[in-house]
Design a protein around this motif. Structure first.
Motif, PDB file in Angstrom:
ATOM      1  N   HIS B 105       3.593   3.515  -8.971  1.00  0.00           N
ATOM      2  CA  HIS B 105       2.287   3.675  -9.607  1.00  0.00           C
ATOM      3  C   HIS B 105       1.677   2.309  -9.932  1.00  0.00           C
ATOM      4  O   HIS B 105       2.368   1.301  -9.944  1.00  0.00           O
ATOM      5  CB  HIS B 105       2.409   4.487 -10.906  1.00  0.00           C
ATOM      6  N   ASP B 107      -0.415   0.714 -13.250  1.00  0.00           N
ATOM      7  CA  ASP B 107      -0.564   1.111 -14.656  1.00  0.00           C
ATOM      8  C   ASP B 107      -2.011   1.426 -15.014  1.00  0.00           C
ATOM      9  O   ASP B 107      -2.941   1.087 -14.285  1.00  0.00           O
ATOM     10  CB  ASP B 107      -0.035   0.005 -15.573  1.00  0.00           C
ATOM     11  N   HIS B 178       4.297  -0.560  -8.895  1.00  0.00           N
ATOM     12  CA  HIS B 178       5.643  -0.806  -9.384  1.00  0.00           C
ATOM     13  C   HIS B 178       6.253   0.493  -9.911  1.00  0.00           C
ATOM     14  O   HIS B 178       5.549   1.504 -10.036  1.00  0.00           O
ATOM     15  CB  HIS B 178       5.597  -1.853 -10.520  1.00  0.00           C
TER      16      HIS B 178
HETATM   17 FE   LIG Z   1       4.233   1.112 -15.126  1.00  0.00          FE
END
Ligand SMILES: [Fe+2]
Lengths: 93, 281
Positions: B105, B107, B178
């Motif tokens: 994903h 953030d 990440h």
């Molecule tokens: Fe994350």
């Protein structure tokens, strides 16, 4: 009956050609034998999409080529060339 | 204002623009790492409301000592300015013997700014491969995706599984893909994450003294001699997972960010933008 289980492999390739290089890969195993998850391998299962066919994977879906939306010609987003394959495994005794 | 010697140099900035992260192994000394681990264990780490100047956060704590290290101040200042805003922090835990990893994903939510936030990831203890260190995908930061929409991608060529010693710090562009990897050990894995917003225009905040006057002069496009480690070279390096065609657009994304960060609006790599901008009247 119903002992056939599906294994699904998605290969993200370098171009829209099935024989181009594998850049990313994901696998889900309906037989329960293997559990795949994010970041569990640094080595692709095949060098190209064609290599997967040669190893018995059946192609389920190939990427549709869509022209860029006007104004978005230079932006990048998802991987564009995801090819979906399956193998059917008989888990019966 | 921190002394110039602690700021990032132009090659490091180009690396950040190209790959979306910088890595600093064993930057934080052991006594701070150990003190932070104690604070984590006693749940003594207290953040601040979003938008608080970072200089007002973590007063008197081990984390403050970490943030006050000249090298840490130097990299923060180079990327987001002298006193950025605290966005949020989090102690990320990968529980022992987990069944699976987190999905890949970016953030927060989809973020179209050229201005960028950074996320510091601080590993206060050793992270061996099987302990589920952060997985990151270099060069993914320009991709327009919303959070977990990319969780379908399990593995990509060139992905980096963080294996590091205590005191290692990552500085990430907010858009980098990440996830927390699967922790196969019987110990908890901790990682401290801190998101920072710039409070000033991100324009030449690093040590730009190393930019030679001709650093942006147009080069011959196809030459084997171009691998000189300069800014144009760094921004032209493809990641192993780049598609043939989209990989070219990633270079353009980098050129645009470099122009934004330097104010050098003629800057180019391989003539990718110069060719398009040539429109004789
Ligand atoms: Fe994350």
């Amino acid at each position: 009956m119903a002992t056939i289980r599906q294994q699904v492999l998605t290969l993200y390739l370098a171009t829209s050609a099935l024989d181009s290089r594998v850049l990313g890969w994901s696998m889900y195993d309906g037989t329960g034998d293997q559990a795949h998850t994010t970041g569990d391998s640094d080595t692709p299962p095949y060098e190209t999409g064609l290599d997967a066919l040669r190893d018995g994977w059946r192609l389920l879906q190939l990427p549709v080529l869509i022209p860029p939306y006007p104004g978005e010609e230079y932006s990048t987003s998802f991987m564009k060339y995801g090819f979906v394959f399956e193998k059917l495994e008989d888990t019966g005794a | 204002m921190i002394d110039k010697q602690h700021l990032l140099n132009s090659q490091q900035m180009a690396e950040f623009v190209a790959r979306g992260f910088l890595r600093f192994d064993e930057l934080v000394p052991a006594e701070i790492n150990e003190a932070v681990m104690r604070d984590i264990d006693r749940q003594a780490i207290k953040g601040a409301p979003a938008g608080t100047p970072l200089s007002q956060c973590y007063a008197g704590t081990a984390l403050r000592h970490m943030l006050d290290l000249p090298a840490v101040q130097g990299l923060i200042q180079s990327l987001v300015g002298e006193d950025p805003l605290f966005d949020h922090d989090a102690i990320h835990v990968r529980e022992p013997n987990e069944g699976k990893a987190q999905g890949l994903h970016a953030d927060s939510i989809i973020d179209l700014r050229t201005h960028f936030d950074i996320q510091l990831m601080y590993f206060p203890h050793d992270v061996p491969l099987e302990m589920g260190g952060t997985l990151l995908l270099p060069g993914s930061h320009f991709r327009r995706v919303n959070e977990m929409d990319v969780a379908a991608y399990q593995n990509m060529r060139g992905q980096i599984a963080m294996v590091c010693k205590a005191g290692t710090l990552l500085a990430l562009h907010h858009g980098i893909w990440h996830c927390g990897r699967q922790n196969k050990t019987d110990r908890r894995r901790y990682m401290f994450k801190l998101r920072l917003n710039p409070a000033v225009r991100q324009l030449r905040l690093w040590n730009t003294q190393d930019l030679e006057p001709d650093y942006q002069s147009q080069r011959e496009i196809y030459t084997r001699n171009a691998r000189d480690g300069g800014v144009q070279d760094i921004l032209s390096r493809r990641e192993p997972w780049f598609e043939a065609a989209s990989g070219r657009l990633e270079i353009v994304n980098r050129i645009k960010l470099w122009r934004f960060l330097t104010g050098d609006n003629e800057f180019d790599v391989h003539y990718w933008l110069g060719r398009l901008e040539n429109k004789p009247a």
